[in-house]
Every structure is written in structure tokens, then in C-alpha cells.
Scaffold this active site. Sequence first.
Site, PDB file in Angstrom:
ATOM      1  CB  ALA A  67     -56.643 -27.263   9.038  1.00  0.00           C
ATOM      2  N   GLY A 110     -54.220 -23.504  10.314  1.00  0.00           N
ATOM      3  CA  GLY A 110     -53.716 -23.372   9.099  1.00  0.00           C
ATOM      4  C   GLY A 110     -54.576 -22.565   7.531  1.00  0.00           C
ATOM      5  CD  GLU A 113     -50.418 -23.492   9.542  1.00  0.00           C
ATOM      6  OE1 GLU A 113     -50.950 -24.136   9.197  1.00  0.00           O
ATOM      7  OE2 GLU A 113     -49.299 -23.962  10.206  1.00  0.00           O
ATOM      8  CD  GLU A 133     -52.532 -24.999  14.746  1.00  0.00           C
ATOM      9  OE1 GLU A 133     -51.981 -23.755  15.101  1.00  0.00           O
ATOM     10  OE2 GLU A 133     -51.681 -24.633  13.684  1.00  0.00           O
TER      11      GLU A 133
HETATM   12  N1  CAA Z   1     -62.416 -26.755  11.499  1.00  0.00           N
HETATM   13  C1  CAA Z   1     -63.588 -27.478  10.658  1.00  0.00           C
HETATM   14  N2  CAA Z   1     -65.172 -26.730  11.241  1.00  0.00           N
HETATM   15  C2  CAA Z   1     -64.639 -25.562  11.691  1.00  0.00           C
HETATM   16  C3  CAA Z   1     -63.879 -25.282  12.003  1.00  0.00           C
HETATM   17  C4  CAA Z   1     -62.250 -25.872  11.744  1.00  0.00           C
HETATM   18  N3  CAA Z   1     -61.329 -25.751  12.145  1.00  0.00           N
HETATM   19  N4  CAA Z   1     -63.355 -24.125  12.772  1.00  0.00           N
HETATM   20  C5  CAA Z   1     -64.878 -23.856  12.405  1.00  0.00           C
HETATM   21  N5  CAA Z   1     -65.148 -24.527  12.268  1.00  0.00           N
HETATM   22  C6  CAA Z   1     -66.753 -24.958  11.891  1.00  0.00           C
HETATM   23  C7  CAA Z   1     -67.404 -24.667  13.737  1.00  0.00           C
HETATM   24  O1  CAA Z   1     -67.876 -26.132  14.304  1.00  0.00           O
HETATM   25  C8  CAA Z   1     -69.089 -24.651  13.466  1.00  0.00           C
HETATM   26  O2  CAA Z   1     -69.807 -25.398  12.386  1.00  0.00           O
HETATM   27  P1  CAA Z   1     -70.599 -26.233  13.279  1.00  0.00           P
HETATM   28  O3  CAA Z   1     -71.756 -24.529  12.766  1.00  0.00           O
HETATM   29  O4  CAA Z   1     -71.390 -27.478  12.153  1.00  0.00           O
HETATM   30  O5  CAA Z   1     -71.585 -26.527  14.640  1.00  0.00           O
HETATM   31  C9  CAA Z   1     -69.123 -23.203  12.886  1.00  0.00           C
HETATM   32  O6  CAA Z   1     -67.167 -23.439  11.832  1.00  0.00           O
HETATM   33  C10 CAA Z   1     -69.022 -22.088  13.276  1.00  0.00           C
HETATM   34  O7  CAA Z   1     -67.805 -21.767  14.403  1.00  0.00           O
HETATM   35  P2  CAA Z   1     -68.135 -20.832  15.468  1.00  0.00           P
HETATM   36  O8  CAA Z   1     -69.547 -22.003  16.306  1.00  0.00           O
HETATM   37  O9  CAA Z   1     -67.400 -22.264  16.475  1.00  0.00           O
HETATM   38  O10 CAA Z   1     -68.185 -19.981  15.885  1.00  0.00           O
HETATM   39  P3  CAA Z   1     -67.420 -19.427  16.686  1.00  0.00           P
HETATM   40  O11 CAA Z   1     -67.703 -17.909  16.166  1.00  0.00           O
HETATM   41  O12 CAA Z   1     -67.827 -19.762  18.260  1.00  0.00           O
HETATM   42  O13 CAA Z   1     -65.851 -19.570  16.803  1.00  0.00           O
HETATM   43  C11 CAA Z   1     -63.672 -19.910  16.267  1.00  0.00           C
HETATM   44  C12 CAA Z   1     -64.476 -19.249  15.980  1.00  0.00           C
HETATM   45  C13 CAA Z   1     -63.341 -19.441  17.218  1.00  0.00           C
HETATM   46  C14 CAA Z   1     -62.626 -20.040  15.168  1.00  0.00           C
HETATM   47  C15 CAA Z   1     -64.117 -21.252  16.436  1.00  0.00           C
HETATM   48  O14 CAA Z   1     -64.744 -21.974  15.444  1.00  0.00           O
HETATM   49  C16 CAA Z   1     -62.900 -22.485  16.627  1.00  0.00           C
HETATM   50  O15 CAA Z   1     -61.623 -21.985  17.548  1.00  0.00           O
HETATM   51  N6  CAA Z   1     -62.492 -22.835  15.069  1.00  0.00           N
HETATM   52  C17 CAA Z   1     -60.758 -23.854  15.476  1.00  0.00           C
HETATM   53  C18 CAA Z   1     -60.061 -23.246  15.364  1.00  0.00           C
HETATM   54  C19 CAA Z   1     -58.532 -23.494  15.111  1.00  0.00           C
HETATM   55  O16 CAA Z   1     -58.905 -24.386  16.128  1.00  0.00           O
HETATM   56  N7  CAA Z   1     -58.108 -24.247  13.964  1.00  0.00           N
HETATM   57  C20 CAA Z   1     -56.823 -24.999  13.793  1.00  0.00           C
HETATM   58  C21 CAA Z   1     -57.820 -26.138  13.378  1.00  0.00           C
HETATM   59  S1  CAA Z   1     -56.101 -26.904  13.263  1.00  0.00           S
HETATM   60  C22 CAA Z   1     -54.950 -26.498  11.720  1.00  0.00           C
HETATM   61  O17 CAA Z   1     -55.156 -25.070  11.521  1.00  0.00           O
HETATM   62  C23 CAA Z   1     -53.440 -27.548  11.970  1.00  0.00           C
HETATM   63  C24 CAA Z   1     -52.452 -27.106  10.984  1.00  0.00           C
HETATM   64  O18 CAA Z   1     -51.824 -26.591  10.643  1.00  0.00           O
HETATM   65  C25 CAA Z   1     -52.982 -26.784   9.079  1.00  0.00           C
END
Ligand code: CAA
Length: 259
Positions: A67, A110, A113, A133
Amino acid sequence: MSLQFIKVNTQAEKFIALIELNRPKELNALNRELMLEIRDTLRLLDDDENVRTIILTGGEKVFAAGADIKQMANATAIDMLNIDQFSTWDQIKKTKKPIIAAVSGFALGGGCELAMTCDMIVASETARFGQPEIRIGTMPGAGGTQRLTRAVGKTVAMEMVLSGRFLTATEALQYGLVNRVVPAELLIDEALKLAREIAAKSPVAVKLAKEAVNAAFNNTLDEGLLFERKNFYLTFASEDQKEGMAAFVEKRTPDFKGK
Ligand code: CAA
């Protein structure tokens, strides 16, 4: 319908539609608007008699990083309740036609999911599945604690949900989360191959059979068996059942019409 966050090809092949998430810079993070586009597209495809099977993919690099954290970060509980974003996931579950998730790269939160809400998952060798998460002070909210647990069992699900550890594609295959693992460049071909197999079958029987498999998750065994039996009997009301059995007897390929 104009689409900003997904691309849709209703005729990727005969009877097969392809939905591709299209927020590459944000790693296909699932904002509200994207999920609404998926919901509305699935409704249309479910009603389109030229579509029998649907593939949902994020492309070769990433499926979806979850998400949209930036969109949610400052929300209050009441904002979350009012927006009720995860209710859009219900449409995926309600879709009568089979949906195959084609997953390459991260399928997190998400994203994981979303893949699990589909009916089958074809994964590339680069796929990584996780419910991270917990790392950002929250927990799965769109089925992660329920569907993941049913798919991989309690101990693996607990580890993933409580520690945030990702599964590799090989582990996901070993634990029964995905149907198969293929090289990234073959991902869509493999998903199409599976979709083609299903699209060649009776759409009536496919719909009833999908419904019956899903009934295994929400019913007792006896209720599920009864549900299955009635759907089995119901297939005998279709022209497709007559065609399928006649074709077997006549040693020819059946031509199913979905009637
Ligand atoms: N939401 C918004 N933006 C996101 C994102 C997310 N879930 N995941 C990545 N991005 C964005 C980053 O902020 C970044 O944007 P900027 O270039 O503007 O800074 C861009 O995508 C690239 O990401 P990274 O630079 O972080 O890329 P990476 O290769 O270094 O890392 C990753 C990749 C490990 C996937 C890392 O991005 C990450 O940990 N993302 C979040 C994963 C996460 O926590 N997901 C769960 C979300 S909560 C949820 O999903 C609730 C539910 O149950 C539905």
C-alpha cells in the site's frame, strides 16, 4: 474509462485479458486510485464475454511494494475507516473469472496480499514475498494474516508477519504460496500458457469450480462438499457439459461456448 495507474489489454490473446500495474517509479505502490482502477476494471472484465481468464502483473521488475505508505502516513484511524481502502480488495475476491497473478520482484505488504487474493500465482525467480508492515509500526490489513496463514501454515506466516522476513521464490514454491517459478523473461509467457489452458475449458464449469474451491475456505467440510455437489449437478444444465462429454466420446477437441 481513462486509466492512470494501470494498463489493460482486454485481448492479450483470445479470451485472455492482461492488467499491468503502472507506477514504476513508486514500485507499483498501491494508492487508493490504483486500487479503484483495478476494482472497476475487474468489474468490466467479469461482464465481458470475450474474456475468460485474467492475468494481473506488475511487469518484470516489481509486482508491488505494498500500500502507498506516503498516502497513508498521516491518516487517522477514522480516515482509514472512512476511506475503507481495503474494501476494494473485495472486488478481486468477488470476480467470477479466474485471475492469475504474475509476480516478479517485490510483492510486499498489500502487494503480497494482492497476489494472494488472485486465484493462482506464477512467480519469477526474482520474486520476493513479504508482509513487512511490522517494520513500519503496523500490520497487514488486506488479508495478510488470513490468506498467508492458509497458504503457508501458521509458523511460516507468523515469522513473516512478526519479523517482516521475505520469502524467496523457491521458498514460496516450497510452502505452496505459488504455482510455479520461472525465469523473469518467461513470466508472462508462463502466465499466458496457464491462462490459455483455463480459457480453453468451459467458462460455466470454470466459474462454478472456482466458486467451489473458494468455498473450502469459508465452510465446514460438509458444507463445502454439499456446495461442490450442487455446482457439479448445475454443470449438467450447460451446453458445455454436453459438448465436453460428446467430444470425449467422439474423440475430438470440445468447443466450449460458455452456455
Ligand atoms: N509506498 C510508497 N512509496 C513506496 C513504497 C510504498 N509501499 N515502496 C517504495 N516506494 C517508493 C520509495 O519511497 C521510493 O520513492 P522515492 O524515489 O521518491 O524516494 C521508490 O518507491 C523506490 O523505492 P526505494 O528507493 O526504497 O527502493 P529500494 O530498491 O531501495 O527498496 C523496497 C525497495 C525494499 C521494496 C523498499 O522500497 C520498501 O521497503 N518499501 C516499503 C515496503 C513496505 O513496507 N510495504 C508495506 C506497505 S503497508 C501495507 O501494504 C499495508 C497493507 O496491509 C495493505
